[in-house]
Design an enzyme around this catalytic site. Sequence first.
Site, PDB file in Angstrom:
ATOM      1  N   GLU A   1       0.814  -1.210   0.000  1.00 54.85           N
ATOM      2  CA  GLU A   1       0.000   0.000   0.000  1.00 54.85           C
ATOM      3  C   GLU A   1       0.852   1.266   0.000  1.00 54.85           C
ATOM      4  O   GLU A   1       2.043   1.228   0.292  1.00 54.85           O
ATOM      5  CB  GLU A   1      -0.926   0.027   1.221  1.00 54.85           C
ATOM      6  CG  GLU A   1      -0.315  -0.436   2.543  1.00 54.85           C
ATOM      7  CD  GLU A   1       0.862   0.357   3.029  1.00 54.85           C
ATOM      8  OE1 GLU A   1       0.825   1.609   2.910  1.00 54.85           O
ATOM      9  OE2 GLU A   1       1.826  -0.232   3.535  1.00 54.85           O
TER      10      GLU A   1
ATOM     11  N   GLU B   1       4.487  -0.560   1.611  1.00 54.65           N
ATOM     12  CA  GLU B   1       4.647  -0.756   0.169  1.00 54.65           C
ATOM     13  C   GLU B   1       4.584  -2.223  -0.253  1.00 54.65           C
ATOM     14  O   GLU B   1       4.575  -2.518  -1.435  1.00 54.65           O
ATOM     15  CB  GLU B   1       5.972  -0.164  -0.354  1.00 54.65           C
ATOM     16  CG  GLU B   1       6.154   1.320  -0.133  1.00 54.65           C
ATOM     17  CD  GLU B   1       7.479   1.843  -0.681  1.00 54.65           C
ATOM     18  OE1 GLU B   1       8.235   1.055  -1.293  1.00 54.65           O
ATOM     19  OE2 GLU B   1       7.766   3.031  -0.494  1.00 54.65           O
TER      20      GLU B   1
END
Length: 350
Positions: free
Chosen positions: A174, A317
């Site tokens: 994310e 991430e």
Amino acid sequence: MTSPPPFDVDAAARARAHQAQLTKPPGSLGRLEELAIFYAGARGRFPAAAPAKARIYVFAADHGVAAEGVSPYPSSVTAAMVANFLAGGAAISVLTRASDIDLRVVDVGVASPIPAAGDGKLGELLSFPVRKGTANFLREPAMSRAEAELALGIGARLATAAASEGVEVLGAGEMGIGNTTAAAAIVAALTGAAPEVVVGRGTGVDDAGLARKIEVVRASLALHAPDRRDVLGALAAVGGLEIAAMAGLMLGGAQQRVPVVVDGFISGASALVAARLVPGVRDFLCFSHLSAERGHRVVCDALDARPLFDLGMRLGEGTGAALAINLLRAAVRVQSEMATFANAGVANRD
């Protein structure tokens, strides 16, 4: 929501029995053995070849609550980092390149225009914006129930499409300024944990910023009074679009017998949402690392999860998921390629 197929205990048992025949003392490879057994049960077959085709989806969205000063970075950084992912310059870009993992970047609610990404080493952005970021949940619900369902559906459909393309393991990542605040709020809402237990420093707030984040989460929970039994309602009240999309990816992966590797705290909040919506999903989740964000321990306790490693990481991430996919591949290759005592002519213990 439909339950996934059951975890294949027979395939897992056959994998466990095979481990006992390999040329090593029983249990001597520790968690690697457990990881290979998990993979067989999740995929529903033994033997199962190591997952050659892996993919990580990084879902990006903005958060209205960032207006409350919960991050030292402006919301525009979300869009800038999306461009960085596409240009191949982010940590997850490097780790996926190094590990032969397909990386897909998905806009589910980025508020600012995304800058041009140069030659776009990672290809085209997948654009499925539900809305231009969530609302400020200190003042109003982050999103409607319909928007939460839409974001869940985006993740689920991407998992289904990936399975149809032969992807054998997925990772959830994310990007979104303010999303540790949303993750803390949803974890507190679904577990009953106190805000000061789940709220961490995120992108590096100082002591005053941490106190402000805790108060924002406390006040937001008081405003919305989410019912932990109404998972979708809690997600809509204080969640995030990328949190919902990652939960959908986990729901969709489980339906397709494609295990999903969970990253850190924010991805873990999505796992909590997915498992509370459909409990059978939990059996298809692999937890990569223990995040330095203190709320992640609450998530792991709630899901009875033991992350594979603790490197003090807190970037997000999908970086932890990328490292864990390497471990998963290695674990399954060891199980598949090691000699047994019988075929190596090595005496087993009595």
